[in-house]
Design an enzyme around this catalytic site. Structure first.
Site, PDB file in Angstrom:
ATOM      1  CE  LYS A   1      -9.952 -10.247  36.570  1.00  0.00           C
ATOM      2  NZ  LYS A   1      -8.509 -10.161  36.687  1.00  0.00           N
ATOM      3  CB  ILE A   2     -12.360 -16.811  37.621  1.00  0.00           C
ATOM      4  CG1 ILE A   2     -10.851 -16.900  37.864  1.00  0.00           C
ATOM      5  CG2 ILE A   2     -12.799 -17.830  36.568  1.00  0.00           C
ATOM      6  CD1 ILE A   2     -10.434 -18.154  38.605  1.00  0.00           C
TER       7      ILE A   2
END
Length: 298
Positions: A174-175
């Site tokens: 996600k990051i």
């Protein structure tokens, strides 16, 4: 889902409220929720969501979802004297849909495990509209067997659910997803600025990109719908949240020995946007910071 009796949900913000509502409407189980703001709880009550305290949720619920603004807040909620670790019980599953630092996530998972509890990460991607429609993308980090147990619950608010690896892996994906998105938005912003100053209509440039190798999700959603019309509302993913996610990516880059120069350039523009008072505006507002036009109020 028959093995679970009650589901908890903590954090009914911009994304959490529609996620919780979809969960309550589709999972077939009682859903207990808590937020410091009473308004989303009042709205969600009409859809079967029951208001509860954190203590009540931890006492009654088998699975507890978190949707909070930052990993720091997740960590504090977990470690407070009357927090999740203190109030939880063996066998309970906590699913963090927030975007949190990888090292924070893995440390929490280890501490929950010491109490016989299970903590997994399941950060979400896509927009508020996707949360409303139940079509989010969720990236999960955790044990495969636990993933299969909670996947039907996640499916009430997501259409794409990916097991990325052990705990923390969902956060990594996600990051980095957000890092690449932010870098692309800055590249589009630079292209717009150069085109405008070179005497070419940015509308022609960005629309032509959709028919070439520069086409992308960011172009169609952030370039054409935000950068081009100059639409940067405050009730959208703001610069301050975007920069928080980016700083998580930069920390991960440092930990892994990668310079991440493009990401550092994005952080420069986010910092400039905040300094100019745009911290609460939709993050593609950096396009106007990169190319501030005379008389612009952006």
């Amino acid at each position: 889902m028959s093995e679970f009796k009650r589901i908890g949900f903590i954090g009914l913000g911009v994304m959490g409220e529609p996620m919780c509502r979809n969960l309550a409407q589709k999972c077939g189980l009682p859903v207990l929720a808590f937020d410091t703001n009473p308004e989303p709880l009042e709205r969600s009550a009409a859809h079967g969501v029951q208001r509860a305290t954190v203590a009540g949720i931890m006492r009654e619920c088998d699975v507890v979802f978190l949707s909070l603004p930052s990993g720091e807040i997740v960590d504090q909620l977990a470690r407070d004297a009357q927090g999740l670790l203190a109030l939880g019980r063996a066998g309970q599953i906590v699913v963090d849909t927030s975007t949190s630092p990888v090292d924070t996530t893995r440390a929490l998972a280890a501490d929950f495990a010491q109490r016989g509890m299970i903590f997994i990460d399941a950060p979400i991607a896509r927009t508020r509209a996707a949360a409303e429609a139940g079509t989010l993308s969720v990236m999960v980090g955790g044990d495969a067997a636990v993933f299969e147990r909670v996947k039907p619950l996640i499916a009430t608010f997501a259409e794409e659910i990916t097991l990325c690896g052990p705990v923390g892996s969902g956060q990594v994906v996600k990051i980095l997803n957000n890092m690449v998105l932010f870098e692309t938005v800055v590249a589009l912003s630079e292209a717009r600025a150069i085109a405008r100053r070179a005497g070419v209509d940015p509308k022609i440039v960005l629309e032509t990109f959709t028919r070439g190798s520069a086409d992308s999700f960011a172009l169609r959603n952030h370039g054409l719908k935000a950068i081009l019309p100059g639409d940067f509302p405050e009730k959208a993913f703001p610069v301050r949240y975007a920069r928080k996610d980016l700083r998580y990516a930069l920390a991960l880059a440092q930990q892994t020995g990668v310079q991440a120069l493009n990401a550092r350039n994005v952080d420069h523009w986010f910092e400039a946007a905040q300094a100019q008072g745009h911290g609460d505006r939709y993050f593609p507002v950096v396009s106007r910071v990169i190319d501030a036009e005379p008389g612009s109020n952006a």
